[in-house]
Design a protein around this motif. Structure first.
Motif, mmCIF file in Angstrom:
data_model
loop_
_atom_site.group_PDB
_atom_site.id
_atom_site.type_symbol
_atom_site.label_atom_id
_atom_site.label_comp_id
_atom_site.label_asym_id
_atom_site.label_seq_id
_atom_site.Cartn_x
_atom_site.Cartn_y
_atom_site.Cartn_z
ATOM 1 N N MET A 1 0.944 -1.030 0.028
ATOM 2 C CA MET A 1 0.175 -0.182 0.092
ATOM 3 C C MET A 1 0.863 1.242 0.151
ATOM 4 O O MET A 1 1.811 1.394 0.790
ATOM 5 C CB MET A 1 -0.985 0.032 1.310
ATOM 6 N N LEU A 2 0.638 2.222 -0.876
ATOM 7 C CA LEU A 2 1.401 3.523 -1.101
ATOM 8 C C LEU A 2 1.033 4.378 0.245
ATOM 9 O O LEU A 2 2.057 4.846 0.827
ATOM 10 C CB LEU A 2 0.898 4.164 -2.238
ATOM 11 N N VAL A 3 -0.175 4.629 0.522
ATOM 12 C CA VAL A 3 -0.499 5.504 1.592
ATOM 13 C C VAL A 3 -0.542 4.989 3.137
ATOM 14 O O VAL A 3 -1.192 3.809 3.282
ATOM 15 C CB VAL A 3 -1.871 6.080 1.367
ATOM 16 N N GLY A 4 0.470 5.420 3.690
ATOM 17 C CA GLY A 4 0.892 4.885 5.004
ATOM 18 C C GLY A 4 0.165 5.703 6.207
ATOM 19 O O GLY A 4 0.957 5.857 7.109
ATOM 20 N N ILE A 5 -0.993 6.169 6.151
ATOM 21 C CA ILE A 5 -1.661 6.917 7.235
ATOM 22 C C ILE A 5 -2.235 5.830 8.133
ATOM 23 O O ILE A 5 -2.364 4.738 7.918
ATOM 24 C CB ILE A 5 -2.645 7.876 6.656
ATOM 25 N N ASP A 6 -2.884 6.241 9.303
ATOM 26 C CA ASP A 6 -3.318 5.458 10.127
ATOM 27 C C ASP A 6 -4.751 4.984 9.784
ATOM 28 O O ASP A 6 -5.577 5.475 10.296
ATOM 29 C CB ASP A 6 -3.024 6.239 11.600
ATOM 30 N N TRP A 7 -4.900 4.066 8.864
ATOM 31 C CA TRP A 7 -6.165 3.586 8.449
ATOM 32 C C TRP A 7 -7.121 3.038 9.372
ATOM 33 O O TRP A 7 -8.315 3.370 9.401
ATOM 34 C CB TRP A 7 -5.883 2.783 7.266
ATOM 35 N N ARG A 86 -5.245 -5.397 -18.886
ATOM 36 C CA ARG A 86 -6.675 -5.636 -18.315
ATOM 37 C C ARG A 86 -7.250 -5.004 -17.169
ATOM 38 O O ARG A 86 -6.734 -5.043 -16.200
ATOM 39 C CB ARG A 86 -6.491 -7.242 -17.809
ATOM 40 N N LEU A 87 -8.405 -4.593 -17.377
ATOM 41 C CA LEU A 87 -9.194 -3.646 -16.524
ATOM 42 C C LEU A 87 -10.369 -4.232 -16.326
ATOM 43 O O LEU A 87 -11.001 -4.599 -17.031
ATOM 44 C CB LEU A 87 -9.321 -2.312 -17.236
ATOM 45 N N ARG A 88 -10.642 -3.996 -14.848
ATOM 46 C CA ARG A 88 -11.828 -4.598 -14.305
ATOM 47 C C ARG A 88 -12.482 -3.326 -13.508
ATOM 48 O O ARG A 88 -11.909 -2.656 -12.754
ATOM 49 C CB ARG A 88 -11.475 -5.809 -13.211
ATOM 50 N N GLN A 89 -13.745 -3.089 -14.091
ATOM 51 C CA GLN A 89 -14.619 -1.972 -13.315
ATOM 52 C C GLN A 89 -14.843 -2.382 -11.809
ATOM 53 O O GLN A 89 -15.185 -3.273 -11.609
ATOM 54 C CB GLN A 89 -15.824 -1.927 -14.008
ATOM 55 N N LEU A 100 -9.771 -1.345 -12.276
ATOM 56 C CA LEU A 100 -8.700 -1.682 -11.466
ATOM 57 C C LEU A 100 -7.989 -2.459 -12.617
ATOM 58 O O LEU A 100 -8.409 -2.988 -13.579
ATOM 59 C CB LEU A 100 -8.901 -2.852 -10.389
ATOM 60 N N ASN A 101 -6.542 -2.116 -12.872
ATOM 61 C CA ASN A 101 -5.571 -2.818 -13.646
ATOM 62 C C ASN A 101 -5.093 -4.002 -13.056
ATOM 63 O O ASN A 101 -4.415 -4.043 -11.984
ATOM 64 C CB ASN A 101 -4.232 -2.096 -13.984
ATOM 65 N N LEU A 102 -5.572 -5.046 -13.506
ATOM 66 C CA LEU A 102 -5.667 -6.412 -12.802
ATOM 67 C C LEU A 102 -4.034 -7.049 -13.030
ATOM 68 O O LEU A 102 -3.632 -7.941 -12.168
ATOM 69 C CB LEU A 102 -6.291 -7.598 -13.616
ATOM 70 N N ASP A 103 -3.309 -6.264 -13.845
ATOM 71 C CA ASP A 103 -1.712 -6.633 -14.027
ATOM 72 C C ASP A 103 -0.959 -6.169 -12.977
ATOM 73 O O ASP A 103 0.356 -6.838 -12.556
ATOM 74 C CB ASP A 103 -1.299 -6.293 -15.564
ATOM 75 N N ASP A 104 -1.218 -4.700 -12.739
ATOM 76 C CA ASP A 104 -0.313 -3.935 -12.104
ATOM 77 C C ASP A 104 -0.879 -3.397 -10.588
ATOM 78 O O ASP A 104 -0.241 -2.777 -10.063
ATOM 79 C CB ASP A 104 0.613 -3.169 -12.633
ATOM 80 N N GLY A 105 -2.241 -3.317 -10.377
ATOM 81 C CA GLY A 105 -3.014 -2.755 -9.359
ATOM 82 C C GLY A 105 -3.161 -1.208 -9.564
ATOM 83 O O GLY A 105 -3.693 -0.645 -8.470
ATOM 84 N N THR A 106 -2.926 -0.712 -10.786
ATOM 85 C CA THR A 106 -3.210 0.682 -11.007
ATOM 86 C C THR A 106 -4.492 1.036 -11.055
ATOM 87 O O THR A 106 -5.385 0.208 -11.429
ATOM 88 C CB THR A 106 -2.434 1.424 -11.978
ATOM 89 N N ILE A 107 -4.994 2.102 -10.705
ATOM 90 C CA ILE A 107 -6.224 2.440 -10.663
ATOM 91 C C ILE A 107 -6.582 3.470 -12.257
ATOM 92 O O ILE A 107 -5.808 4.751 -12.185
ATOM 93 C CB ILE A 107 -6.809 3.266 -9.738
ATOM 94 N N TRP A 108 -7.548 3.178 -12.955
ATOM 95 C CA TRP A 108 -7.856 3.978 -14.223
ATOM 96 C C TRP A 108 -9.307 4.579 -14.116
ATOM 97 O O TRP A 108 -9.959 4.137 -13.427
ATOM 98 C CB TRP A 108 -7.639 3.069 -15.644
ATOM 99 N N ARG A 123 -1.850 5.104 -8.469
ATOM 100 C CA ARG A 123 -0.921 4.078 -8.196
ATOM 101 C C ARG A 123 -1.550 2.799 -7.866
ATOM 102 O O ARG A 123 -0.852 1.618 -8.027
ATOM 103 C CB ARG A 123 0.624 4.335 -7.890
ATOM 104 N N ASP A 124 -2.479 2.963 -6.978
ATOM 105 C CA ASP A 124 -2.907 1.832 -6.417
ATOM 106 C C ASP A 124 -4.335 2.308 -5.639
ATOM 107 O O ASP A 124 -4.579 3.450 -5.458
ATOM 108 C CB ASP A 124 -1.991 1.138 -5.303
ATOM 109 N N ILE A 125 -4.842 1.253 -4.935
ATOM 110 C CA ILE A 125 -6.179 1.617 -4.313
ATOM 111 C C ILE A 125 -6.356 2.431 -3.066
ATOM 112 O O ILE A 125 -7.149 3.018 -2.764
ATOM 113 C CB ILE A 125 -6.983 0.268 -4.282
#
Length: 187
Positions: A1-7, A86-89, A100-108, A123-125
């Motif tokens: 996970m990119l965002v390291g806040i206190d989820w 490969r994109l999944r809505q 979601l790009n199923l290959d690399d986890g990026t968001i489109w 870059r991620d969810i």
């Protein structure tokens, strides 16, 4: 996970029903091999933020507090083959369709009003979730009778520090969030 806040603190303080979580079996399929992402989308999720993000009903773990209009219907078939992979809505995002790009986890996003058919926006969810959350907590409420200066301050707070986690949302090649910010006071 990119965002390291206190989820966990965000989850604890979120309004009931505001976080839209993925069903565990769906998350495991979508983010196969990425246990951090699976844990994130099932334990934290993406804020509904009064309709800014709406999750596909078939992917969601429904909770009694989730408003009915937090769920969207799919735009296309489950899987879309694109030049980007490969994109999944996953749902809808401010008039566009988020994937979601199923290959690399990026968001489109597929925004019907944009020049590009599919645009990389995160870059991620966790980055998507964080930005949607920031928008919700920073925007002034109508009760405050916000001025243009209030909106400008809110936009500055939303943008502030985002590049620390993800340089894509407000990067030079990203138009979606810029268009959103241009109409920010309308949301």
């Amino acid at each position: 996970m990119l965002v390291g806040i206190d989820w966990p603190v965000l989850v604890e303080r979120a309004a009931p029903g505001d976080l839209l979580r993925f069903r565990p079996e769906v998350a495991a399929e979508l983010w196969s091999g990425d246990t951090d992402a699976v844990r994130f989308v099932t334990e934290v999720g993406v804020p509904f933020s009064n309709g800014l993000f709406r999750i596909l009903e078939e992917l969601a773990e429904r909770r009694p507090d989730n408003p009915d209009w937090a769920f969207a219907r799919p735009l296309t078939d489950a899987l879309v083959e694109t030049e980007h992979g490969r994109l999944r809505q996953l749902g809808e995002l401010y008039g566009g369709f988020v994937f979601l790009n199923l290959d690399d986890g990026t968001i489109w996003v597929c925004d019907p009003d944009a020049d590009e058919e599919y645009e990389l926006i995160h870059r991620d969810i966790s980055s998507l979730s964080y930005l949607v959350y920031k928008i919700e907590v920073e925007k002034p409420s109508p009760d405050e009778r916000p001025t243009p200066y209030d909106w400008a301050n809110a936009e500055e707070c939303v943008r502030e520090g985002m590049e620390r986690w993800d340089d894509v949302p407000f990067g030079d090649d990203t138009q979606f969030w810029e268009a959103f910010m241009d109409s920010y006071h309308m949301t």
